[in-house]
Design a protein around this motif. Structure first.
Motif, PDB file in Angstrom:
ATOM      1  N   VAL A 328       0.854  -1.188   0.000  1.00  0.00           N
ATOM      2  CA  VAL A 328       0.000   0.000   0.000  1.00  0.00           C
ATOM      3  C   VAL A 328       0.890   1.237   0.000  1.00  0.00           C
ATOM      4  N   HIS A 329       0.626   2.149  -0.914  1.00  0.00           N
ATOM      5  CA  HIS A 329       1.418   3.374  -1.010  1.00  0.00           C
ATOM      6  C   HIS A 329       0.530   4.489  -1.548  1.00  0.00           C
ATOM      7  N   ALA A 330       1.023   5.697  -1.494  1.00  0.00           N
ATOM      8  CA  ALA A 330       0.255   6.851  -1.960  1.00  0.00           C
ATOM      9  C   ALA A 330       0.402   7.009  -3.469  1.00  0.00           C
ATOM     10  N   TRP A 331      -0.722   7.217  -4.134  1.00  0.00           N
ATOM     11  CA  TRP A 331      -0.699   7.563  -5.558  1.00  0.00           C
ATOM     12  C   TRP A 331      -0.079   8.944  -5.704  1.00  0.00           C
ATOM     13  N   VAL A 340       7.648   1.066 -15.116  1.00  0.00           N
ATOM     14  CA  VAL A 340       9.003   0.826 -14.618  1.00  0.00           C
ATOM     15  C   VAL A 340       9.295   1.694 -13.398  1.00  0.00           C
ATOM     16  N   ARG A 341       8.923   2.963 -13.448  1.00  0.00           N
ATOM     17  CA  ARG A 341       9.151   3.824 -12.286  1.00  0.00           C
ATOM     18  C   ARG A 341       8.441   3.282 -11.052  1.00  0.00           C
ATOM     19  N   LEU A 342       7.211   2.843 -11.253  1.00  0.00           N
ATOM     20  CA  LEU A 342       6.436   2.310 -10.134  1.00  0.00           C
ATOM     21  C   LEU A 342       7.083   1.044  -9.586  1.00  0.00           C
ATOM     22  N   TYR A 343       7.455   0.132 -10.477  1.00  0.00           N
ATOM     23  CA  TYR A 343       8.075  -1.119 -10.040  1.00  0.00           C
ATOM     24  C   TYR A 343       9.372  -0.854  -9.284  1.00  0.00           C
ATOM     25  N   ARG A 344      10.187   0.060  -9.816  1.00  0.00           N
ATOM     26  CA  ARG A 344      11.473   0.341  -9.167  1.00  0.00           C
ATOM     27  C   ARG A 344      11.273   0.963  -7.794  1.00  0.00           C
ATOM     28  N   ARG A 345      10.362   1.894  -7.728  1.00  0.00           N
ATOM     29  CA  ARG A 345      10.157   2.563  -6.449  1.00  0.00           C
ATOM     30  C   ARG A 345       9.681   1.587  -5.374  1.00  0.00           C
ATOM     31  N   LEU A 346       8.908   0.595  -5.779  1.00  0.00           N
ATOM     32  CA  LEU A 346       8.378  -0.379  -4.826  1.00  0.00           C
ATOM     33  C   LEU A 346       9.273  -1.607  -4.673  1.00  0.00           C
ATOM     34  N   GLY A 347      10.346  -1.683  -5.462  1.00  0.00           N
ATOM     35  CA  GLY A 347      11.234  -2.831  -5.363  1.00  0.00           C
ATOM     36  C   GLY A 347      10.619  -4.109  -5.898  1.00  0.00           C
ATOM     37  N   ALA A 375      -4.069   5.497  10.023  1.00  0.00           N
ATOM     38  CA  ALA A 375      -3.570   6.839   9.713  1.00  0.00           C
ATOM     39  C   ALA A 375      -2.229   6.823   8.994  1.00  0.00           C
ATOM     40  N   ASP A 376      -1.429   5.751   9.191  1.00  0.00           N
ATOM     41  CA  ASP A 376      -0.095   5.738   8.591  1.00  0.00           C
ATOM     42  C   ASP A 376      -0.071   5.142   7.191  1.00  0.00           C
ATOM     43  N   TRP A 377      -1.216   4.677   6.676  1.00  0.00           N
ATOM     44  CA  TRP A 377      -1.231   4.172   5.311  1.00  0.00           C
ATOM     45  C   TRP A 377      -1.022   5.334   4.341  1.00  0.00           C
ATOM     46  N   GLY A 378      -0.106   5.140   3.412  1.00  0.00           N
ATOM     47  CA  GLY A 378       0.178   6.180   2.436  1.00  0.00           C
ATOM     48  C   GLY A 378       1.148   7.222   2.933  1.00  0.00           C
ATOM     49  N   GLN A 379       1.611   7.090   4.172  1.00  0.00           N
ATOM     50  CA  GLN A 379       2.583   8.022   4.735  1.00  0.00           C
ATOM     51  C   GLN A 379       3.947   7.330   4.772  1.00  0.00           C
ATOM     52  N   GLY A 380       4.948   7.926   4.178  1.00  0.00           N
ATOM     53  CA  GLY A 380       6.274   7.320   4.197  1.00  0.00           C
ATOM     54  C   GLY A 380       6.372   6.160   3.224  1.00  0.00           C
ATOM     55  N   LYS A 381       7.130   5.142   3.621  1.00  0.00           N
ATOM     56  CA  LYS A 381       7.405   4.019   2.743  1.00  0.00           C
ATOM     57  C   LYS A 381       6.191   3.103   2.595  1.00  0.00           C
ATOM     58  N   PRO A 382       6.139   2.335   1.500  1.00  0.00           N
ATOM     59  CA  PRO A 382       5.036   1.386   1.305  1.00  0.00           C
ATOM     60  C   PRO A 382       5.000   0.353   2.422  1.00  0.00           C
ATOM     61  N   ARG A 383       3.816  -0.215   2.637  1.00  0.00           N
ATOM     62  CA  ARG A 383       3.665  -1.225   3.672  1.00  0.00           C
ATOM     63  C   ARG A 383       2.863  -2.398   3.122  1.00  0.00           C
ATOM     64  N   MET A 384       3.286  -3.596   3.492  1.00  0.00           N
ATOM     65  CA  MET A 384       2.623  -4.809   3.038  1.00  0.00           C
ATOM     66  C   MET A 384       1.313  -4.987   3.788  1.00  0.00           C
ATOM     67  N   GLU A 385       0.213  -5.123   3.047  1.00  0.00           N
ATOM     68  CA  GLU A 385      -1.099  -5.297   3.662  1.00  0.00           C
ATOM     69  C   GLU A 385      -1.943  -6.244   2.813  1.00  0.00           C
ATOM     70  N   ALA A 386      -2.895  -6.889   3.461  1.00  0.00           N
ATOM     71  CA  ALA A 386      -3.941  -7.651   2.778  1.00  0.00           C
ATOM     72  C   ALA A 386      -5.269  -7.019   3.169  1.00  0.00           C
ATOM     73  N   LEU A 387      -6.170  -6.853   2.216  1.00  0.00           N
ATOM     74  CA  LEU A 387      -7.396  -6.120   2.504  1.00  0.00           C
ATOM     75  C   LEU A 387      -8.551  -6.598   1.643  1.00  0.00           C
TER      76      LEU A 387
END
Length: 429
Positions: A328-331, A340-347, A375-387
Motif C-alpha cells: 500500500v502506497h500513496a498515488w 518501470v518507475r512504479l516497479y522500481r520505487r516499490l522494489g 492513519a499511517d497508510w500512504g505516509q512514508g514508505k510502502p507497507r505490506m497489507e492484505a485487505l
C-alpha cells in the motif's frame, strides 16, 4: 415439460449438476440462488396476510417454491402468479413446521423435494458464495483463477493423527499430514471450509490458516496441495506453485522490512547529522530518472494504491474478486508514474517477480482512505497489507507513456466490478 430450458445461472448450474450426477454441486447451486415463493392475489393486493404456498403430495404438506419467474411460467402455464423473492436463509430461519417438506420447481428436470432435516443441512449460502470462484476455476482449469480463489479463502489444514500438539506452521514439530493421492504421489490435504473437511474426514482435528501462512511454511516442494479431497469440489496444485507464491510474498515483506529499516536509519542520521546508506534492495527504489519528482502531488488528495499482478486482473474484472494483497502506497498523481518507475520505487523487479521492465502497462488498485483506514497508510514508505476491496475502489492501467486507463469501479452492493462511465474517469477521492 420437454420445452424447459434453464433461465438463470443458478438453473444452468443445477441442470449441469443433474447431468453429471453431482448432488453436492446441485444442492450447492440451489443454496446459492434466490427462492421464489408464490403469493395469492389477495396477499399481493394487500387484502390478506402473506402465507406459505403449500400443496399436498404423497400425504405430506409441501411448501412450493421456484428458482425463477420462467420456472413458474413453465410449471403453472397460463396463470398470472405473483411471488416474493427470498433467500434460502430466510426460508430456513422462518420454516413453519418440522413435518413439512420443500418442493422446488416441481416437474422440472431440476425439481427437488427436501425434508426439514435435509433443508437445514443444505450448504450455508455464504459458504456457497465464497466457493463460487473456486468452483469456476476448477471447471475452467484456470490456474490463475484458482490461485486467486485460494487467496480469497481461509485454509483448513487437517492434522496428522497422533502427531505433536504444535499448532504453529513454522514449528518443525508441526503435525503435517501427508497422504498419497490417487497416483501415489505425496499430497497435503487442505479444505476450504469446515463443512468440506467433515464431508471428507468426519470429526477431525485441524487448524485454520491463511493462504499466505500456508505458502510461506510449505513443508516440501515435492508435495502437492490437494484441495478438498474426497468432495465434489476438488483439485490439486503443484508444490512448486505454492512455493512460488510464498517466495513472492516473502519478497514483498523484504521490501517492507528494508523500507522500515531505511526510515529508522534516516531518523537516527538526521539526529546525528550523518549521511544515510540505503539497503541494496531499497536502493532500487531510487533508480529513477533524475528529473522525476518522487513525492505525491500536494494538490491531489491522498489516494491509496496497490499494484496488482497482471495475471490476476481477469479474476477481478470477470469474477468479482474482492481481495488484494501487496504494498500500500500513496498515488503520486496523474501522469507522474510509468510501470518501470512504479516497479522500481516499490522494489518489485527481480527474479521470480510477475513484473518486468518490458511491461506495456501496470495494473493498480486505487481507493480513497476513510475513517477506518489506519492513519499511517500512504505516509512514508510502502507497507505490506492484505485487505478487502473497499466500495468505490478503482482498477486502472498505467501505460508506458504515463497515461492512465480506468477499467472498473467496485460496487460492494452487487459485489461486482462495474465499467467506469466517462464522467467518472477521475480516481476515487
Amino acid at each position: 415439460m420437454t420445452d424447459w430450458q434453464p433461465a438463470t445461472e443458478v438453473e444452468t448450474a443445477m441442470a449441469t449438476a443433474v447431468e453429471a450426477g453431482d448432488r453436492d454441486a446441485f444442492l450447492a447451486a440451489f443454496a446459492g440462488g434466490p427462492v421464489l415463493l408464490p403469493v395469492s392475489p389477495e396477499a399481493a393486493a394487500g387484502r390478506a396476510q402473506l402465507a406459505w404456498p403449500t400443496g399436498v403430495f404423497d400425504g405430506l404438506t409441501h411448501v412450493i417454491a421456484f428458482t425463477s419467474p420462467a420456472a413458474i411460467a413453465v410449471c403453472m402455464p397460463g396463470e398470472s402468479v405473483s411471488y416474493r423473492l427470498v433467500s434460502l436463509t430466510d426460508v430456513v430461519d422462518s420454516w413453519p413446521d418440522e413435518s413439512w417438506w420443500l418442493a422446488v420447481d416441481p416437474g422440472l428436470p431440476i425439481g427437488l423435494r427436501l425434508s426439514t432435516v435435509e433443508l437445514r443441512g443444505l450448504p450455508d449460502p455464504a459458504a456457497v458464495e465464497a466457493e463460487a470462484t473456486l468452483r469456476d476455476a476448477i471447471i475452467r482449469q484456470d490456474p490463475d483463477l484458482l490461485t486467486a480463489a485460494l487467496l480469497k479463502s481461509e485454509i483448513i489444514v487437517p492434522l496428522r493423527p497422533g502427531g505433536s500438539e504444535s499448532r504453529d506452521l513454522t514449528d518443525p514439530e508441526f503435525p503435517w499430514w501427508c497422504l498419497p493421492d490417487a497416483a501415489g504421489e505425496p499430497a497435503l490435504p487442505v479444505f476450504t471450509s469446515e463443512a468440506r473437511l467433515r464431508q471428507a474426514l468426519g470429526d477431525h482435528d485441524f487448524v485454520v490458516v491463511s493462504s499466505y501462512q500456508l505458502a510461506e511454511s510449505w513443508p516440501d516442494p515435492a508435495w502437492q496441495l490437494s484441495v478438498n479431497p474426497g468432495t465434489a469440489l476438488t483439485t490439486t496444485v503443484p508444490g512448486e506453485s505454492v512455493l512460488a507464491l510464498g517466495n513472492w510474498l516473502g519478497q514483498l515483506r523484504t521490501v517492507v522490512t528494508d523500507a522500515a529499516e531505511d526510515e529508522r536509519s534516516r531518523l537516527v542520521a538526521a539526529e546525528q547529522d550523518e549521511p544515510v546508506v540505503p539497503s541494496q534492495r531499497s536502493a532500487s527504489w531510487m533508480a529513477e530518472d533524475d528529473d522525476e519528482d518522487d513525492e505525491p502531488d500536494p494538490d491531489v488528495p491522498l489516494t491509496l494504491q496497490m499494484v496488482i499482478p497482471p495475471q490476476y486482473l481477469p479474476s477481478y474484472l470477470d469474477q468479482g474478486y474482492d481481495r488484494a494483497a501487496g504494498l500500500v502506497h500513496a498515488w503520486r498523481g496523474p501522469g507522474r508514474d510509468t510501470p518501470v518507475r512504479l516497479y522500481r520505487r516499490l522494489g518489485l523487479l527481480g527474479e521470480g517477480s510477475p513484473f518486468t521492465q518490458a511491461d506495456e502497462w501496470a495494473a493498480v488498485l486505487r481507493w480513497a482512505p476513510d475513517e477506518e483506514t489506519p492513519a499511517d497508510w500512504g505516509q512514508g514508505k510502502p507497507r505490506m497489507e492484505a485487505l478487502v476491496v473497499p466500495d468505490g475502489a478503482g482498477l486502472y492501467r498505467i501505460h508506458r507513456d504515463g497515461s492512465e486507463e480506468p477499467l472498473a469501479r467496485f460496487d460492494v452492493g452487487v459485489r461486482r466490478w462495474l465499467p467506469v462511465p466517462p464522467e467518472m474517469d477521475d480516481p476515487p477521492v
